[in-house]
Design a protein around this motif. Structure first.
Motif, mmCIF file in Angstrom:
data_model
loop_
_atom_site.group_PDB
_atom_site.id
_atom_site.type_symbol
_atom_site.label_atom_id
_atom_site.label_comp_id
_atom_site.label_asym_id
_atom_site.label_seq_id
_atom_site.Cartn_x
_atom_site.Cartn_y
_atom_site.Cartn_z
ATOM 1 N N LYS A 105 0.887 -1.127 0.010
ATOM 2 C CA LYS A 105 0.049 -0.140 -0.039
ATOM 3 C C LYS A 105 0.859 1.417 -0.099
ATOM 4 N N ILE A 106 0.309 2.393 -0.666
ATOM 5 C CA ILE A 106 0.989 3.648 -0.487
ATOM 6 C C ILE A 106 0.605 4.463 0.826
ATOM 7 N N SER A 107 1.376 4.705 1.552
ATOM 8 C CA SER A 107 0.950 5.396 2.792
ATOM 9 C C SER A 107 0.665 6.945 2.334
ATOM 10 N N ALA A 108 -0.418 7.590 3.227
ATOM 11 C CA ALA A 108 -0.755 8.719 3.155
ATOM 12 C C ALA A 108 -1.376 8.912 1.929
ATOM 13 N N LEU A 109 -2.009 8.003 1.229
ATOM 14 C CA LEU A 109 -2.410 8.377 -0.083
ATOM 15 C C LEU A 109 -3.437 9.585 -0.362
ATOM 16 N N GLU A 110 -4.391 9.619 0.587
ATOM 17 C CA GLU A 110 -5.313 10.647 0.551
ATOM 18 C C GLU A 110 -4.544 11.847 0.423
ATOM 19 N N GLU A 111 -3.692 12.278 1.181
ATOM 20 C CA GLU A 111 -2.774 13.435 1.166
ATOM 21 C C GLU A 111 -2.141 13.619 -0.089
ATOM 22 N N LYS A 112 -1.478 12.415 -0.701
ATOM 23 C CA LYS A 112 -0.891 12.570 -2.067
ATOM 24 C C LYS A 112 -1.706 13.090 -3.027
ATOM 25 N N LEU A 113 -2.879 12.137 -3.064
ATOM 26 C CA LEU A 113 -3.981 12.614 -4.220
ATOM 27 C C LEU A 113 -4.342 13.931 -4.028
ATOM 28 N N ALA A 114 -4.831 14.711 -2.656
ATOM 29 C CA ALA A 114 -4.834 15.931 -2.520
ATOM 30 C C ALA A 114 -3.857 17.012 -3.490
ATOM 31 N N ASN A 115 -2.524 16.617 -3.118
ATOM 32 C CA ASN A 115 -1.466 17.414 -3.761
ATOM 33 C C ASN A 115 -1.456 17.387 -5.467
ATOM 34 N N GLY A 169 -15.272 9.758 -16.251
ATOM 35 C CA GLY A 169 -13.900 9.986 -15.949
ATOM 36 C C GLY A 169 -13.129 8.885 -15.987
ATOM 37 N N LYS A 170 -13.260 7.960 -16.629
ATOM 38 C CA LYS A 170 -12.434 6.855 -16.317
ATOM 39 C C LYS A 170 -10.832 7.182 -16.926
ATOM 40 N N THR A 171 -10.802 7.974 -18.065
ATOM 41 C CA THR A 171 -9.458 8.299 -18.439
ATOM 42 C C THR A 171 -8.840 8.971 -17.428
ATOM 43 N N THR A 172 -9.603 10.170 -16.914
ATOM 44 C CA THR A 172 -8.888 10.987 -15.741
ATOM 45 C C THR A 172 -8.633 10.095 -14.645
ATOM 46 N N ILE A 173 -8.972 8.992 -13.923
ATOM 47 C CA ILE A 173 -8.690 8.013 -13.186
ATOM 48 C C ILE A 173 -7.482 7.444 -13.529
ATOM 49 N N ILE A 174 -7.236 6.809 -14.727
ATOM 50 C CA ILE A 174 -6.150 6.214 -15.154
ATOM 51 C C ILE A 174 -4.943 7.014 -15.362
ATOM 52 N N ASN A 175 -5.083 8.361 -15.450
ATOM 53 C CA ASN A 175 -3.762 9.157 -15.736
ATOM 54 C C ASN A 175 -3.654 9.560 -14.031
ATOM 55 N N ALA A 176 -4.611 9.596 -12.916
ATOM 56 C CA ALA A 176 -4.092 9.755 -11.546
ATOM 57 C C ALA A 176 -3.383 8.558 -10.936
ATOM 58 N N ASN A 228 -14.177 13.627 -7.914
ATOM 59 C CA ASN A 228 -15.439 13.311 -6.980
ATOM 60 C C ASN A 228 -15.389 12.420 -6.326
ATOM 61 N N ASP A 229 -15.846 11.922 -5.132
ATOM 62 C CA ASP A 229 -15.958 10.796 -4.083
ATOM 63 C C ASP A 229 -15.765 9.549 -4.934
ATOM 64 N N ASP A 230 -16.328 9.107 -6.077
ATOM 65 C CA ASP A 230 -16.315 8.115 -6.566
ATOM 66 C C ASP A 230 -15.093 7.965 -7.262
ATOM 67 N N GLN A 231 -14.512 8.841 -7.707
ATOM 68 C CA GLN A 231 -13.263 8.983 -8.471
ATOM 69 C C GLN A 231 -12.075 8.761 -7.420
ATOM 70 N N LYS A 232 -11.968 9.531 -6.235
ATOM 71 C CA LYS A 232 -11.098 9.380 -5.097
ATOM 72 C C LYS A 232 -11.047 7.788 -4.710
ATOM 73 N N ASN A 233 -12.311 7.489 -4.569
ATOM 74 C CA ASN A 233 -12.384 5.980 -4.262
ATOM 75 C C ASN A 233 -11.547 5.006 -5.213
ATOM 76 N N ALA A 234 -11.810 5.311 -6.284
ATOM 77 C CA ALA A 234 -11.505 4.471 -7.425
ATOM 78 C C ALA A 234 -9.858 4.276 -7.337
ATOM 79 N N PRO A 278 -17.464 1.695 -9.128
ATOM 80 C CA PRO A 278 -18.350 2.293 -9.896
ATOM 81 C C PRO A 278 -18.454 3.606 -9.960
ATOM 82 N N LEU A 279 -18.414 4.054 -11.126
ATOM 83 C CA LEU A 279 -18.560 5.483 -11.474
ATOM 84 C C LEU A 279 -19.908 5.950 -11.974
#
Length: 725
Positions: A304-314, A349-356, A324-330, A483-484
């Motif tokens: 697992k990646i630690s502090a992942l929510e913080e890194k996603l916010a950055n 936003g499937k492509t957006t999620i892949i990029n993230a 959105n919440d669905d995308q963050k969860n994915a 699911p999105l």
């Protein structure tokens, strides 16, 4: 029949797959009046040979033709080895490079001893050579083996020709089954269906061997193949097999007799029985091994990646994006689980999620560009889907076939259970298109220490091949599933993603006929559809929307409003005939330079895949150059069965692709193909605009028709079994 006798002196071109050759041939004898002027001269010959053997005396049966570019040539349709019969000819043959360890001196000794029976005596037994003065055991064995191997190919080809196969078919059969060619002829005749249409193989078998148990067993297997390919099922019931045997092969079996024959096929390992279900072995093994391999991957220790929510916010701050919440969860759950499924319709936003996911993984493990290539793999089932993925991520993406290094001739993969790929993060897009066989191949070839992320749209058309992979994985409820559901509006008056959602929910809004920024429905009777499409195309061209950004999607090939008819009309609009444009006729289709065309089969050798769209660059002397997004592939005229015009294409062929502008005709003529998932898939191909043309009631009926949901598969059951649920 006219013939020429002589030797090939040089090869200009040879295709090892089908044996097609262009060669220089020295004429020694002929019964063809036209050929007599070429006695003791060299001419160009074309036709099919199993193997090209320079300086071998052969007989070619055919006629002279005039080639537009290369002039006069002798085109042969049949050949024979000109077996030496005189003592001089036998000596020359034995002393040639076809026979090992036998020079002219040894050849003369053998012929002096056995005379004109020499070749028969050698074939009879290698011990017959030991009668020759100075002959050693090892030398006799080399001469004997050389002669046997030489004779085998020409004799067996002649046998297959006599059965009824063309010389081109014989070449394919011999080159594929060389090591077991006699076994194919005498025991496994129906294995030839790997190369040649089953019904032709069956017809030739019937002509030569009659209707017997071997044929019935082969037809049972083929009936099961036809059932799986037409219905998408992975297993069949006896009553279905009985119907297909009657329909396709005029074989009438009582259920009890069929069950006996199926029991024999089970004993032979060709069919698997589970209760009343009958599987072809390959589909049973595919489902069973998918379940086993996924369990192994899913059970590996988690990283697992630690502090992942913080890194996603950055990441959101850096990119100026708010997930959105669905995308963050994915995103978070995909990076912290071994197997993840992400599913959503267009605009979610499937492509957006892949990029993230890729960005966070690269950052966490500080991957250099070289490391990325060795660590992350982006995959899709089709060429166009992989190109779309590459463009959206700015990273290389591959078709699954290319990634696993598919060998077309052997129909197997370089990467497999014994030889795994190295990647640690694998993202697969358009998973709804993947059948059980391809998914099994993928899971067999990837490392078990992997994060596997499967992305798709559960409501798109299912795979062309058997299985319901994406839906079975989700419905098993065994894997991390994200699911999105939230659609991102492109403008205040955009409608395409919302129409797709309404189709999915079988709940069309009251104003679905109202014109929007990106949508219009032109109501017209079926008889006026072609005319209306012409008018729309002409208007769009004035807005600088050309055939590269416009795609007509049609449910069927045949009929008044089918693809074949529409392509003729659209070709004349987009690419009319001109003196400056070369053309070539194939069947009843005219291809010309600048035409938009669709590839129909995978061709890994040339990096072109089923569903790829290209443009004809040039046509010169039956050589057709087609440009597929910078990849130029050269086709012979005989290869044109691999392509079709692409101004209008089927919705099935459009899967994995997106087009800026789509025209989608719909009318009662298409009733056999009008159902919910097909309409949904066609609508969701459009990016900037969707124009529907035709009958509103036919569209409404299609939205309500859910028959495509009824595939018989057992992947979910097998997953629950291996997980002991």
């Amino acid at each position: 029949m006219n013939y020429i006798k002589g030797k090939i002196r040089n090869t200009i071109y040879y295709n090892e797959d089908n044996g097609y050759v262009v060669a220089l041939f020295r004429v020694k004898d002929t019964n063809d009046e036209e050929a007599k002027e070429y006695l003791n001269k060299t001419i160009t010959v074309t036709g099919n040979l199993t193997e090209v053997k320079i300086d071998l005396n052969i007989i070619l049966y055919g006629e002279f033709v005039n080639n537009e570019k290369f002039g006069k040539q002798y085109r042969f349709t049949r050949f024979e080895i000109d077996k030496p019969t005189t003592k001089e000819a036998i000596i020359e043959f034995l002393a040639s490079n076809f026979i090992a360890s036998c020079g002219e001196k040894t050849a003369k000794k053998i012929v002096d001893y056995y005379g004109e029976e020499t070749l028969d005596k050698i074939k009879e037994s290698k011990d017959n050579l030991l009668c020759i003065e100075g002959m050693s055991e090892s030398k006799a064995e080399k001469i004997y083996n050389s002669l046997i191997n030489f004779s085998k190919s020409s004799d067996i080809i002649l046998e297959f020709q006599n059965l009824g196969f063309t010389i081109e078919e014989c070449s394919k059969i011999y080159n594929r089954f060389k090591d077991r060619i006699l076994e194919i002829k005498n025991e496994d005749f129906y294995d030839i269906k790997e190369l040649i249409d089953f019904k032709r193989v069956d017809s030739i078998y019937m002509q030569n061997y009659g209707d017997n148990d071997i044929r019935t067993d082969a037809c049972i297997i083929e009936a099961m193949e036809l059932l799986t390919s037409s219905l998408g099922d992975t297993y069949s019931f006896t009553e279905e097999i009985i119907i297909y045997l009657q329909k396709e092969f005029n074989i009438y079996l009582e259920e009890e007799i069929l069950e006996e024959k199926l029991a024999n096929l089970v004993d032979q390992g060709k069919v698997i029985q589970e209760n009343k279900r009958y599987y072809l072995k390959k589909y049973y093994e595919a489902e069973s091994n998918i379940a086993r391999n996924l369990k192994i991957i899913d059970s590996m220790p988690l990283t697992k990646i630690s502090a992942l929510e913080e890194k996603l916010a950055n990441l959101e701050k850096r990119l100026g994006i708010t997930y959105n919440d669905d995308q963050k969860n994915a995103i978070i759950s995909a990076l912290n689980n071994n197997v993840t499924i992400i599913s959503g319709g267009p605009g979610t936003g499937k492509t957006t999620i892949i990029n993230a996911i890729v960005a966070l993984y690269k950052e966490e493990y500080r991957l250099s560009p070289y490391d990325i290539m060795e660590t992350i793999a982006l995959l899709a089932p089709t060429g166009r889907a992989s190109k779309k993925m590459a463009m959206s991520t700015n990273l290389p993406a591959y078709t699954i076939h290319r990634y696993l290094k598919w060998n077309k001739d052997r129909n197997n993969f370089f990467y497999n259970e014994e030889n795994k790929t190295p990647h640690k993060l694998i993202i697969v897009d358009e998973v709804s298109m993947i059948d059980v066989s391809l998914f099994y191949a993928l899971l067999s070839g990837i490392n078990i220490n992997v994060k596997l992320i499967l992305v798709g749209d559960t409501f798109q058309l299912p795979s062309v091949g058997p299985g319901y992979v994406l839906n079975d994985l989700i419905s098993s409820d065994l894997f991390n599933y994200a699911p999105l559901n939230i659609i991102y509006r492109q403008s205040s008056n955009s409608y395409i993603p919302y129409l797709a959602k309404e189709i999915k929910n079988v709940d069309l809004s009251e104003d679905f006929l109202t014109k929007k920024d990106d949508f219009a429905f032109f109501q017209t009777p079926a008889s006026d559809i072609k005319k209306t499409i012409e008018e729309i195309i002409q208007i769009s061209r004035k807005k600088n929307i050309d055939e590269k950004s416009m795609q007509v999607l049609v449910p069927m090939y045949k009929g008044e409003n089918g693809i074949d008819n529409l392509n003729v009309i659209l070709q004349n609009i987009y690419n009319p005939s001109k003196r400056s444009k070369a053309e070539i006729i194939y069947g009843d289709v005219i291809y010309r330079e600048n035409d938009k065309v669709l590839q129909l089969v995978n061709d890994l050798d040339h990096n072109v895949f089923n569903g790829d769209i290209g443009y004809i660059e040039s046509i010169v002397a039956n050589k057709i150059k087609i440009n597929f997004d910078g990849n130029v592939v050269v086709y012979e005229k005989k290869d044109l069965k691999q392509i079709k015009h692409a101004y209008a294409i089927t919705i099935h062929k459009s899967q994995g692709s997106e087009f800026d502008h789509v025209i989608f005709p719909v009318c009662h003529n298409y009733y056999k193909m009008l159902y919910n998932k097909l309409v949904y898939t066609g609508v969701s191909r459009a990016k900037k605009s969707l124009t529907m043309v035709g009958e509103v009631q036919s569209f409404v009926n299609a939205v309500k028709n859910n028959y495509a949901n009824n595939r018989k598969t057992s992947l979910k059951e097998k997953l629950l079994q291996v997980y002991n649920v």
